[in-house]
Design a protein around this motif. Structure first.
Motif, PDB file in Angstrom:
ATOM      1  N   ASP A   6      -6.557  -4.089  -3.659  1.00 26.65           N
ATOM      2  CA  ASP A   6      -7.741  -3.538  -4.328  1.00 26.65           C
ATOM      3  C   ASP A   6      -8.397  -4.531  -5.256  1.00 26.65           C
ATOM      4  N   VAL A   7      -7.613  -5.400  -5.875  1.00 27.69           N
ATOM      5  CA  VAL A   7      -8.204  -6.398  -6.761  1.00 27.69           C
ATOM      6  C   VAL A   7      -7.259  -7.594  -6.870  1.00 27.69           C
ATOM      7  N   ARG A  38       0.838  -1.198   0.000  1.00 27.48           N
ATOM      8  CA  ARG A  38       0.000   0.000   0.000  1.00 27.48           C
ATOM      9  C   ARG A  38       0.872   1.247   0.000  1.00 27.48           C
ATOM     10  N   LEU A  50     -19.025  -6.173 -14.275  1.00 29.33           N
ATOM     11  CA  LEU A  50     -18.563  -4.920 -13.681  1.00 29.33           C
ATOM     12  C   LEU A  50     -17.098  -4.696 -14.019  1.00 29.33           C
ATOM     13  N   HIS A  51     -16.709  -3.408 -14.081  1.00 27.09           N
ATOM     14  CA  HIS A  51     -15.343  -3.004 -14.360  1.00 27.09           C
ATOM     15  C   HIS A  51     -14.919  -3.530 -15.736  1.00 27.09           C
ATOM     16  N   PRO A  97      -4.143   4.578 -11.186  1.00 24.85           N
ATOM     17  CA  PRO A  97      -3.965   3.151 -10.878  1.00 24.85           C
ATOM     18  C   PRO A  97      -5.028   2.667  -9.896  1.00 24.85           C
ATOM     19  N   LEU A  98      -5.267   1.356  -9.872  1.00 26.23           N
ATOM     20  CA  LEU A  98      -6.170   0.810  -8.861  1.00 26.23           C
ATOM     21  C   LEU A  98      -5.517   0.849  -7.481  1.00 26.23           C
ATOM     22  N   GLY A  99      -4.193   0.662  -7.419  1.00 18.59           N
ATOM     23  CA  GLY A  99      -3.514   0.715  -6.131  1.00 18.59           C
ATOM     24  C   GLY A  99      -2.625  -0.499  -5.934  1.00 18.59           C
ATOM     25  N   ARG A 154     -22.564 -11.610  -1.662  1.00 16.69           N
ATOM     26  CA  ARG A 154     -21.748 -12.264  -2.684  1.00 16.69           C
ATOM     27  C   ARG A 154     -21.971 -11.575  -4.034  1.00 16.69           C
ATOM     28  N   MET A 194     -13.316 -17.840  -5.529  1.00 15.30           N
ATOM     29  CA  MET A 194     -14.621 -17.176  -5.598  1.00 15.30           C
ATOM     30  C   MET A 194     -15.434 -17.421  -4.340  1.00 15.30           C
ATOM     31  N   HIS A 247     -15.222  -0.599 -11.544  1.00 15.54           N
ATOM     32  CA  HIS A 247     -16.457  -0.206 -12.230  1.00 15.54           C
ATOM     33  C   HIS A 247     -16.702   1.292 -12.024  1.00 15.54           C
ATOM     34  N   SER A 272      -8.495   2.922 -12.855  1.00 16.43           N
ATOM     35  CA  SER A 272      -9.876   3.408 -12.754  1.00 16.43           C
ATOM     36  C   SER A 272      -9.893   4.888 -13.120  1.00 16.43           C
ATOM     37  N   GLU A 292     -14.368 -17.805  -1.354  1.00 13.24           N
ATOM     38  CA  GLU A 292     -13.815 -17.248  -0.109  1.00 13.24           C
ATOM     39  C   GLU A 292     -13.391 -15.787  -0.183  1.00 13.24           C
ATOM     40  N   ALA A 293     -13.234 -15.265  -1.397  1.00 13.73           N
ATOM     41  CA  ALA A 293     -12.624 -13.935  -1.530  1.00 13.73           C
ATOM     42  C   ALA A 293     -13.549 -12.831  -1.037  1.00 13.73           C
ATOM     43  N   ARG A 294     -12.989 -11.830  -0.376  1.00 12.11           N
ATOM     44  CA  ARG A 294     -13.696 -10.583  -0.070  1.00 12.11           C
ATOM     45  C   ARG A 294     -13.139  -9.456  -0.925  1.00 12.11           C
ATOM     46  N   LYS A 316     -13.133   1.334  -6.209  1.00 15.76           N
ATOM     47  CA  LYS A 316     -12.347   1.724  -7.379  1.00 15.76           C
ATOM     48  C   LYS A 316     -12.740   0.963  -8.639  1.00 15.76           C
ATOM     49  N   ARG A 374     -14.340  -6.073 -18.858  1.00 15.25           N
ATOM     50  CA  ARG A 374     -15.090  -7.210 -19.402  1.00 15.25           C
ATOM     51  C   ARG A 374     -14.357  -7.675 -20.645  1.00 15.25           C
TER      52      ARG A 374
END
Lengths: 425, 425
Positions: free
Chosen positions: A202-203, A17, A399-400, A118-120, B221, A217, B400, A412, A219-221, B398, A402
């Motif tokens: 961030d992603v 970060r 989203l975002h 940048p996204l970060g 989710r 998928m 979408h 972004s 488990e991810a937050r 950040k 594609r």
């Protein structure tokens, strides 16, 4: 999870970060200088890389991994040179960061623009190919992000060496080493920590097989740029050019079997079944492709002397074979084709073969997939083929980003407002 | 959760998914016709709406809800007319759907474009204001989406009537009624089902207080377009126009206290503290704003005879007051200001007041927030003020959509590929 792994990952996250702020400020020249320096080091240290990679390869063999696995893991002087060339190619791409859209003046007097930033911090979770360490890191750096790389345990020695090379390149350009960090543990709980530390990442971009993606998928937050399945269809319309249909559908299935953009299901309008299926299916069978068919397709093919046809089950329509197997369905019209794609598809890539503009337009507008094609092979769904210059992955989310994701997908747009002392009334 | 609720929600989801295909195909004329018909019905049935709304209001009063709650819930002839006007305003906006970017021809011969398409099915979860039923549904319809609306149990009668009116409007334009469905139960488990049915809902837009958002974030989710906090900062630079700084910072804090884009923390460069703080803080105290200050700010203010200052705690810097309270910190320079924003901010909206272009550029580029402003009140962070014409919400994520989200944020871009029989080699 042991506390040590959690602490280690949190520390990596904090450093990433912090480094991401310096990366966001970095000039294009600085970022390119780092990438070129890394390319130079890779060429200089090619034999060291080979030597260290051999340790990973020997261990994989000792663990009884199969030939395909070992092949993906192995780095040769040729794959090492390809990494260096890839870096130089990314240097040649436009830097998206800092670009500002046209400002729009509002009634209040303020002017509104959008700036690409940048996204970060990007997290990459990948399996055996160590070249991803260089390719993914380079895309993240060029787009002004910091990156945390978590490769497979089988490639840990190769990845650790490549990370040191990258960090040396960063330092040479006065960029923080922490902008690229490799998670130097084979403990799997590190992944669990990574996909939940939303404050530092961030992603996540997962690169690997379906079982890896499915697990992440669940488990991810942290949001992910990913696709799970590539169940790609081609629909041969009543108004198709038959010779083109045969050429394109051959290519879509057989040019390579393993990529996610290979065709898995062929849909044929009943009006052209007799014209297209016998010739096309002869090609498939000659190449060893197993054909799983519905009743109408079976009828057409058996009338033409075909044997060795398998009945397609409900499962077949929703399976990504990634293998010399093709499911085929004869449909009444474009609506049945699009309904089939809606029901069984994975929103990745779907194509229509037609000379009828109205049908092409309906297909383009109504098929809800990341890539929708007219008269082309689904195999074209790829960042290089789309002119993005490079690809971090393919998304079939909506989203975002594609479809194939290049540098822009790692950025972004934030709003920037230029005022002159305006207040809201 | 009871099986009944789960089955009901799955059924709503299936219907919405099915209706979303018809909505994606709908022409702009059809969508506008539906919106205008809904506006007409709302005006015709204004007294019915008032009457039904009164049932909700009486129940809320009987349940002991406070005056602010009852006020948000209450619909008057004026708020009903505002809904109708809002619909007409959305009719006047450009339809984003079907727009195609310029095609780029690739070396292979294929041409690559991007088409703007609806996301599919939007879920809106909102609290007491029943006008959201109309406003949110209208934005979703105009952008070619189906929508599932889950309002608060306190407004169930109003929302159900408004949903019937919307469905009548849809039918009048030959659009499927299932394109707008209201979840007609006050069972809270319906929300739990909604935020996890990823197969039927593409994105959730939560509209409500922080506790609602936080609960949804922990359990969802389905991806969300949302923000949790709006901890907005204004930094008064050494090179600020002092009169402008006072005017803008007064507005950012006191024009309204409750919106998410109101300023919560003021950062003042020490070089201008003496010039700006006494005048500005006099205005704040005259308006009844409580000031929570760091030591340097306290010193400056006490030298100028201020009393009733509260010491700012660590908690203050990370609190969205939404109230007549302001935290103030005196900083050495822009770096300390940006470090403070990075550490305590919520990536919503932050502003700098300066006449120094270099400082403005640094702030614009380096502050990682959805909206970054120069010489303007943070209160401008709003879809209408940004010229979007309408707003479904504000995102401080950040990926979408970022910042105020209008029609475009309810759409995505898919790749469309025009070939001429090309195959991949």
């Amino acid at each position: 999870m042991t506390l040590n792994i959690q602490e280690m990952m949190q520390d990596i996250g904090r450093r990433a970060r912090s480094a991401s702020r310096a990366m966001a400020r970095a000039s294009s020249e600085q970022k390119n200088q780092a990438l070129l320096h890394i390319a130079k080091l890779i060429r200089q240290k090619a034999s060291d890389i080979e030597k260290v990679n051999l340790q990973d390869v020997e261990r994989a063999k000792a663990n009884g991994q199969d030939a395909a696995f070992v092949d993906r893991l192995t780095m040769t002087l040729k794959t090492i040179e390809t990494m260096a060339l890839g870096l130089e190619q990314i240097v040649s791409l436009d830097d998206p960061i800092g670009k500002i859209s046209a400002f729009q003046k509002q009634a209040s007097g303020i002017e509104i623009g959008q700036m690409r930033v940048p996204l970060g911090v990007i997290g990459i979770i990948y399996e055996s190919r160590p070249n991803v360490t260089i390719d993914a890191a380079a895309l993240c750096l060029k787009s002004g992000n910091a990156v945390i790389l978590r490769g497979g345990s089988e490639a840990i020695d190769s990845n650790t060496l490549l990370a040191h090379i990258i960090q040396e390149g960063l330092a040479a350009a006065n960029l923080p080493k922490d902008a690229v960090q490799v998670v130097a543990t084979t403990d799997r709980s590190a992944v669990g920590e990574m996909i939940t530390m939303t404050q530092y990442i961030d992603v996540i971009v997962p690169r690997g097989g379906k079982s890896l993606i499915a697990r992440l998928m669940a488990e991810a937050r942290v949001p992910m740029i990913k696709h799970l399945d590539g169940i790609c269809h081609t629909y041969i319309d009543a108004d198709a050019d038959i010779a083109m249909a045969i050429k394109v559908c051959d290519n879509a299935k057989t040019q390579r079997y393993a990529p996610c953009n290979a065709m898995e299901t062929l849909l044929v309008n009943q009006a052209v079944g007799q014209k297209v299926l016998p010739t096309l299916c002869k090609i498939y069978q000659d190449k060893g492709v197993e054909l799983r068919v519905d009743d109408l397709t079976r009828k057409t093919l058996e009338e033409n002397g075909f044997q060795n046809l398998v009945d397609a089950t409900e499962d077949d329509w929703q399976t990504e074979y990634l293998a010399p197997i093709l499911s085929i369905k004869t449909v009444a019209d474009i609506d049945e084709a699009m309904n089939h794609i809606e029901r069984y598809g994975s929103k990745h890539t779907d194509a229509i073969i037609t000379n009828n503009k109205a049908q092409a337009d309906r297909f383009l507008r109504e098929v809800d997939s990341a890539s929708v094609m007219v008269n082309a092979s689904t195999r074209f769904a790829d960042g290089f083929e789309y002119g993005l210059g490079a690809e971090i992955g393919i998304s079939n989310d909506k989203l975002h980003a594609r479809g194939p994701v290049g540098l822009d997908g790692l950025t972004s747009m934030k709003y920037i407002v230029m005022g002159h002392g305006e207040i809201r009334t």
